[in-house]
Design a protein around this motif. Sequence first.
Motif, PDB file in Angstrom:
ATOM      1  N   PHE A   1       0.681  -1.399  -0.147  1.00 38.26           N
ATOM      2  CA  PHE A   1       0.045  -0.106   0.014  1.00 38.26           C
ATOM      3  C   PHE A   1       0.858   1.261  -0.363  1.00 38.26           C
ATOM      4  CE2 PHE A   1      -1.976   3.095   2.165  1.00 38.26           C
ATOM      5  CZ  PHE A   1      -3.505   3.169   2.090  1.00 38.26           C
ATOM      6  N   ARG A   2       0.546   2.487  -0.844  1.00 37.14           N
ATOM      7  CA  ARG A   2       1.231   3.500  -0.937  1.00 37.14           C
ATOM      8  C   ARG A   2       0.637   4.692  -0.869  1.00 37.14           C
ATOM      9  NH1 ARG A   2       5.641   4.453  -4.831  1.00 37.14           N
ATOM     10  NH2 ARG A   2       5.980   6.337  -3.120  1.00 37.14           N
ATOM     11  N   LEU A   3       0.488   5.462   0.197  1.00 37.40           N
ATOM     12  CA  LEU A   3       0.059   6.453   0.651  1.00 37.40           C
ATOM     13  C   LEU A   3       0.081   7.599  -0.178  1.00 37.40           C
ATOM     14  CD1 LEU A   3      -2.239   7.582   2.529  1.00 37.40           C
ATOM     15  CD2 LEU A   3      -0.323   8.643   4.227  1.00 37.40           C
ATOM     16  N   THR A   4      -0.651   8.054  -1.207  1.00 33.70           N
ATOM     17  CA  THR A   4      -0.811   8.957  -1.483  1.00 33.70           C
ATOM     18  C   THR A   4      -0.692  10.543  -1.186  1.00 33.70           C
ATOM     19  OG1 THR A   4      -0.930   8.117  -3.205  1.00 33.70           O
ATOM     20  CG2 THR A   4      -1.099  10.378  -3.910  1.00 33.70           C
ATOM     21  N   THR A   5       0.741  11.412  -1.035  1.00 33.55           N
ATOM     22  CA  THR A   5       0.183  13.143  -0.200  1.00 33.55           C
ATOM     23  C   THR A   5       0.466  13.566  -1.025  1.00 33.55           C
ATOM     24  OG1 THR A   5       3.020  12.635   0.626  1.00 33.55           O
ATOM     25  CG2 THR A   5       1.485  11.488   2.107  1.00 33.55           C
ATOM     26  N   CYS A   6      -0.203  14.938  -0.368  1.00 33.62           N
ATOM     27  CA  CYS A   6       0.445  16.296  -1.580  1.00 33.62           C
ATOM     28  C   CYS A   6       0.689  17.602  -0.969  1.00 33.62           C
ATOM     29  CB  CYS A   6      -0.768  16.133  -1.990  1.00 33.62           C
ATOM     30  SG  CYS A   6      -2.381  16.549  -0.909  1.00 33.62           S
ATOM     31  N   GLY A   7       1.050  18.239  -1.564  1.00 38.27           N
ATOM     32  CA  GLY A   7       1.484  19.913  -0.509  1.00 38.27           C
ATOM     33  C   GLY A   7       3.108  19.194   0.208  1.00 38.27           C
ATOM     34  N   GLY A   8       2.678  19.709   1.138  1.00 40.72           N
ATOM     35  CA  GLY A   8       3.850  20.088   2.725  1.00 40.72           C
ATOM     36  C   GLY A   8       5.499  19.467   2.138  1.00 40.72           C
ATOM     37  N   LYS A   9       6.737  19.288   2.866  1.00 43.86           N
ATOM     38  CA  LYS A   9       7.553  19.742   2.920  1.00 43.86           C
ATOM     39  C   LYS A   9       8.472  18.378   3.634  1.00 43.86           C
ATOM     40  CE  LYS A   9       8.130  24.070   2.156  1.00 43.86           C
ATOM     41  NZ  LYS A   9       8.587  26.124   3.593  1.00 43.86           N
TER      42      LYS A   9
END
Length: 79
Positions: free
Chosen positions: A50-58
């Motif tokens: 399972f891969r968690l997709t994240t957006c934004g952030g550093k």
Amino acid sequence: MRSTISIEDELLARAKEKALNRKCSLGEVINEALLISFSQESQSSTEQPFRLTTCGGKGMHPGINVNDNAALLDWMEQA
């Protein structure tokens, strides 16, 4: 190959019924069930993780140890 195994009464009754319905031996039904079970086992071990997709952030903040719950909670309360 002949072997002696213990099978729960309910499972044995169901396997015998399946053998009668399919007009095959009890051994064939048990062999097929084992093959299906083993193939499902190998398929589940080859599934993609399972891969968690994240957006934004550093990414992670420097100095934050996510394995230290108390320190993480302290940091979150200060933020």
